[in-house]
Motif scaffolding. Structure first.
Motif, PDB file in Angstrom:
ATOM      1  N   LYS A   1       0.830  -1.202   0.000  1.00 31.48           N
ATOM      2  CA  LYS A   1       0.000   0.000   0.000  1.00 31.48           C
ATOM      3  C   LYS A   1       0.863   1.250   0.000  1.00 31.48           C
ATOM      4  O   LYS A   1       0.620   2.192  -0.750  1.00 31.48           O
ATOM      5  CB  LYS A   1      -0.930  -0.006   1.218  1.00 31.48           C
ATOM      6  CG  LYS A   1      -1.768   1.253   1.304  1.00 31.48           C
ATOM      7  CD  LYS A   1      -2.573   1.294   2.580  1.00 31.48           C
ATOM      8  CE  LYS A   1      -3.290   2.628   2.685  1.00 31.48           C
ATOM      9  NZ  LYS A   1      -4.034   2.767   3.936  1.00 31.48           N
TER      10      LYS A   1
ATOM     11  N   ILE B   1     -10.053   0.644   1.476  1.00 32.06           N
ATOM     12  CA  ILE B   1     -11.125   1.443   2.068  1.00 32.06           C
ATOM     13  C   ILE B   1     -10.814   1.602   3.547  1.00 32.06           C
ATOM     14  O   ILE B   1     -10.787   0.613   4.297  1.00 32.06           O
ATOM     15  CB  ILE B   1     -12.490   0.747   1.885  1.00 32.06           C
ATOM     16  CG1 ILE B   1     -12.780   0.528   0.396  1.00 32.06           C
ATOM     17  CG2 ILE B   1     -13.600   1.552   2.544  1.00 32.06           C
ATOM     18  CD1 ILE B   1     -13.997  -0.345   0.128  1.00 32.06           C
ATOM     19  N   GLU B   2     -10.568   2.840   3.994  1.00 34.15           N
ATOM     20  CA  GLU B   2     -10.222   2.998   5.399  1.00 34.15           C
ATOM     21  C   GLU B   2     -10.642   4.354   5.950  1.00 34.15           C
ATOM     22  O   GLU B   2     -10.758   5.333   5.229  1.00 34.15           O
ATOM     23  CB  GLU B   2      -8.724   2.785   5.624  1.00 34.15           C
ATOM     24  CG  GLU B   2      -7.802   3.764   4.942  1.00 34.15           C
ATOM     25  CD  GLU B   2      -6.343   3.444   5.262  1.00 34.15           C
ATOM     26  OE1 GLU B   2      -6.068   2.787   6.273  1.00 34.15           O
ATOM     27  OE2 GLU B   2      -5.479   3.882   4.489  1.00 34.15           O
ATOM     28  N   ASN B   3     -10.896   4.355   7.259  1.00 34.87           N
ATOM     29  CA  ASN B   3     -11.280   5.553   8.003  1.00 34.87           C
ATOM     30  C   ASN B   3     -12.578   6.136   7.474  1.00 34.87           C
ATOM     31  O   ASN B   3     -12.626   7.264   6.971  1.00 34.87           O
ATOM     32  CB  ASN B   3     -10.165   6.600   7.966  1.00 34.87           C
ATOM     33  CG  ASN B   3      -8.852   6.073   8.508  1.00 34.87           C
ATOM     34  OD1 ASN B   3      -8.835   5.154   9.328  1.00 34.87           O
ATOM     35  ND2 ASN B   3      -7.743   6.631   8.051  1.00 34.87           N
TER      36      ASN B   3
ATOM     37  N   ASP C   1     -10.161  11.143  -1.352  1.00 32.28           N
ATOM     38  CA  ASP C   1      -9.938  11.496   0.046  1.00 32.28           C
ATOM     39  C   ASP C   1     -10.954  12.551   0.506  1.00 32.28           C
ATOM     40  O   ASP C   1     -11.279  13.485  -0.225  1.00 32.28           O
ATOM     41  CB  ASP C   1      -8.506  12.030   0.186  1.00 32.28           C
ATOM     42  CG  ASP C   1      -8.067  12.199   1.626  1.00 32.28           C
ATOM     43  OD1 ASP C   1      -8.646  11.554   2.512  1.00 32.28           O
ATOM     44  OD2 ASP C   1      -7.139  12.996   1.860  1.00 32.28           O
TER      45      ASP C   1
ATOM     46  N   TYR D   1      -7.964   4.007  -3.827  1.00 28.27           N
ATOM     47  CA  TYR D   1      -7.908   4.291  -2.400  1.00 28.27           C
ATOM     48  C   TYR D   1      -9.071   5.192  -1.999  1.00 28.27           C
ATOM     49  O   TYR D   1      -9.184   6.324  -2.475  1.00 28.27           O
ATOM     50  CB  TYR D   1      -6.604   5.006  -2.041  1.00 28.27           C
ATOM     51  CG  TYR D   1      -5.366   4.209  -2.351  1.00 28.27           C
ATOM     52  CD1 TYR D   1      -4.740   3.463  -1.361  1.00 28.27           C
ATOM     53  CD2 TYR D   1      -4.827   4.198  -3.633  1.00 28.27           C
ATOM     54  CE1 TYR D   1      -3.604   2.721  -1.649  1.00 28.27           C
ATOM     55  CE2 TYR D   1      -3.694   3.456  -3.927  1.00 28.27           C
ATOM     56  CZ  TYR D   1      -3.088   2.728  -2.930  1.00 28.27           C
ATOM     57  OH  TYR D   1      -1.968   1.988  -3.212  1.00 28.27           O
TER      58      TYR D   1
ATOM     59  N   ILE E   1      -6.451   8.161  -5.694  1.00 26.17           N
ATOM     60  CA  ILE E   1      -6.783   8.424  -4.297  1.00 26.17           C
ATOM     61  C   ILE E   1      -8.049   9.275  -4.260  1.00 26.17           C
ATOM     62  O   ILE E   1      -8.129  10.308  -4.935  1.00 26.17           O
ATOM     63  CB  ILE E   1      -5.642   9.174  -3.582  1.00 26.17           C
ATOM     64  CG1 ILE E   1      -4.354   8.349  -3.588  1.00 26.17           C
ATOM     65  CG2 ILE E   1      -6.043   9.536  -2.156  1.00 26.17           C
ATOM     66  CD1 ILE E   1      -3.136   9.129  -3.131  1.00 26.17           C
TER      67      ILE E   1
ATOM     68  N   GLN F   1     -10.495   6.969   1.320  1.00 25.81           N
ATOM     69  CA  GLN F   1      -9.992   7.179   2.672  1.00 25.81           C
ATOM     70  C   GLN F   1     -10.526   8.476   3.291  1.00 25.81           C
ATOM     71  O   GLN F   1     -10.756   9.463   2.601  1.00 25.81           O
ATOM     72  CB  GLN F   1      -8.456   7.216   2.663  1.00 25.81           C
ATOM     73  CG  GLN F   1      -7.855   8.272   1.756  1.00 25.81           C
ATOM     74  CD  GLN F   1      -6.358   8.115   1.558  1.00 25.81           C
ATOM     75  OE1 GLN F   1      -5.849   6.994   1.447  1.00 25.81           O
ATOM     76  NE2 GLN F   1      -5.637   9.227   1.513  1.00 25.81           N
ATOM     77  N   ASN F   2     -10.793   8.392   4.588  1.00 23.66           N
ATOM     78  CA  ASN F   2     -11.140   9.570   5.389  1.00 23.66           C
ATOM     79  C   ASN F   2     -12.447  10.222   4.972  1.00 23.66           C
ATOM     80  O   ASN F   2     -12.558  11.447   4.925  1.00 23.66           O
ATOM     81  CB  ASN F   2     -10.003  10.602   5.348  1.00 23.66           C
ATOM     82  CG  ASN F   2      -8.660  10.013   5.710  1.00 23.66           C
ATOM     83  OD1 ASN F   2      -8.564   9.200   6.625  1.00 23.66           O
ATOM     84  ND2 ASN F   2      -7.631  10.387   4.974  1.00 23.66           N
TER      85      ASN F   2
END
Length: 411
Positions: free
Chosen positions: A8, A336-338, A260, A306, A258, A308-309
């Motif tokens: 990553k 996939i995160e946060n 975001d 990505y 990305i 994210q957030n």
């Protein structure tokens, strides 16, 4: 062999290096965050607002490479830039929207912004590079008061669409010579076949189909986007149904992207990664993507995405996050995160045709819905919290599927 975290980080560095190399061409930076030299539609005093915006872009091409749209049109004194057709962007162009409002006119049946390599009748889409769309301050892109067409290519226009989910509002309904279906012209922003791009700092309100659509685009970043739709438009005091108001669409051939800090509400899926091959060439009208919906093989697989957030986001009627590699499409490496999915979302994270996904990594997600990924074979689910009752995920663990700290807590 590198582990998941190392892979990553390597992929992120690859994308960021590409973006920083693009940004490194800027010099003499100002409070707008770019070169002091730029073109503006306020440099011209003849023509409509869209004509002067496009004139600024055409003259900036190969010179300043930068156009700033200011809060006020100095020629008309208006605080709203009312456009009749899409703003078309070439390679090596930065479009800065400085505290401005851009609105589609009731005569417009087109996007807000589109990469200039695409359009009706353009069957051969030539690649572009280095395109930036950047909002500074409060920037609003708003749909028409009485839109000519809404919905995707599967929807028929109607002036009385309410309650029929094959119909979407459009004042062109029943008019001789006007296409009676929706399609890609109803999307807010489209970038197709673009290498190295950025989109940031925008609020998209009451657009006519999808918000931001990426087609065969790579090495880019989307950030700080707010979506605000309600699946309806008030026309002369009456609410009319608008369908397919997805937030983001990531389509065939997208790689190294990305996305975001997104928020807000969509009508249909907040984000939809994938596409159905409907065997329609580029430049046709009744299709959901302007660059064509024909899967060309491995080159059109989707790789390294990505998410994210994202905080406080939801879909009114469909999925907050949908991944759908249908048919021959393959999707590789989605991170996939946060994420905090608003409790108002109709569904949460849903992966369909999961056997066609190789590498799904989900971490730090809070939702009131079950994560659904039946049949996934190479994936990791960590720190998933479902608020409410029932199982947190519908996933079968295996040697290649990791599930760690996935729990449900009561409201």
């Amino acid at each position: 062999m590198m582990n998941i975290k190392q892979i990553k980080n390597w992929l992120l560095l690859t994308i960021l290096f590409s973006l920083e190399a693009q940004a490194g061409n800027s010099r003499n930076r100002t409070d707008l965050g770019g070169p002091t030299e730029y073109h503006s539609p306020n440099m011209y005093n003849t023509g409509s607002q869209i004509e002067r915006i496009q004139q600024a872009i055409n003259e900036a091409r190969g010179t300043t490479g930068r156009v700033v749209i200011p809060p006020i049109d100095a020629t008309t004194g208006r605080k709203v830039w009312l456009i009749d057709r899409a703003i078309l962007l070439p390679s090596d162009m930065e479009l800065v929207l400085n505290n401005c409002t851009i609105k589609l006119s009731d005569q417009c049946r087109d996007n807000f912004i589109r990469s200039g390599n695409t359009g009706l009748g353009i069957a051969e889409v030539r690649p572009l590079k280095n395109i930036t769309i950047r909002g500074v301050g409060h920037v609003l892109l708003e749909g028409a008061d009485n839109p000519r067409s809404t919905g995707d290519h599967n929807k028929t226009l109607s002036t009385e669409p309410n309650g029929n989910y094959n119909l979407s509002y459009g004042s062109d309904a029943g008019k001789v010579g006007e296409n009676q279906m929706g399609g890609w012209r109803n999307h807010a922003i489209i970038l197709a076949h673009v290498d190295r791009f950025e989109i940031s700092g925008l609020t998209l309100k009451d657009y006519h189909a999808h918000g931001i659509v990426l087609e065969r685009a790579q090495n880019g970043k989307i950030s700080d986007i707010t979506f605000n739709v309600r699946q309806a438009v008030n026309v002369h005091g009456t609410e009319r149904q608008i369908l397919n108001q997805d937030g983001l669409g990531v389509r065939f051939g997208c790689k190294n992207i990305i996305i975001d800090r997104c928020q807000g509400r969509s009508g249909d899926d907040f984000i939809n990664i994938g596409l159905t091959d409907t065997n329609v060439d580029a430049g046709q009208e009744n299709v959901n993507v302007v660059s064509g919906s024909i899967h060309r093989g491995k080159i059109d697989d989707i790789t390294n995405i990505y998410l994210q957030n994202w905080q406080d986001f939801y879909s009114i009627s469909h999925r907050a996050i949908r991944i759908m590699p249908i048919g021959n499409l393959r999707i590789n490496n989605v991170f996939i995160e946060n994420m905090t999915i608003n409790k108002l979302s109709n569904q949460g994270l849903v992966i369909e045709h999961a056997k066609n996904v190789m590498g799904l990594f989900v971490r730090n997600v809070v939702s009131q819905h079950m994560v659904v990924s039946k049949g996934i074979t190479h994936a990791s689910f960590r720190d998933i919290l479902r608020v409410g009752t029932g199982h947190a995920i519908d996933v079968q663990p295996s040697e290649t599927v990791t599930i760690d700290h996935v729990i449900t807590i009561p409201n």
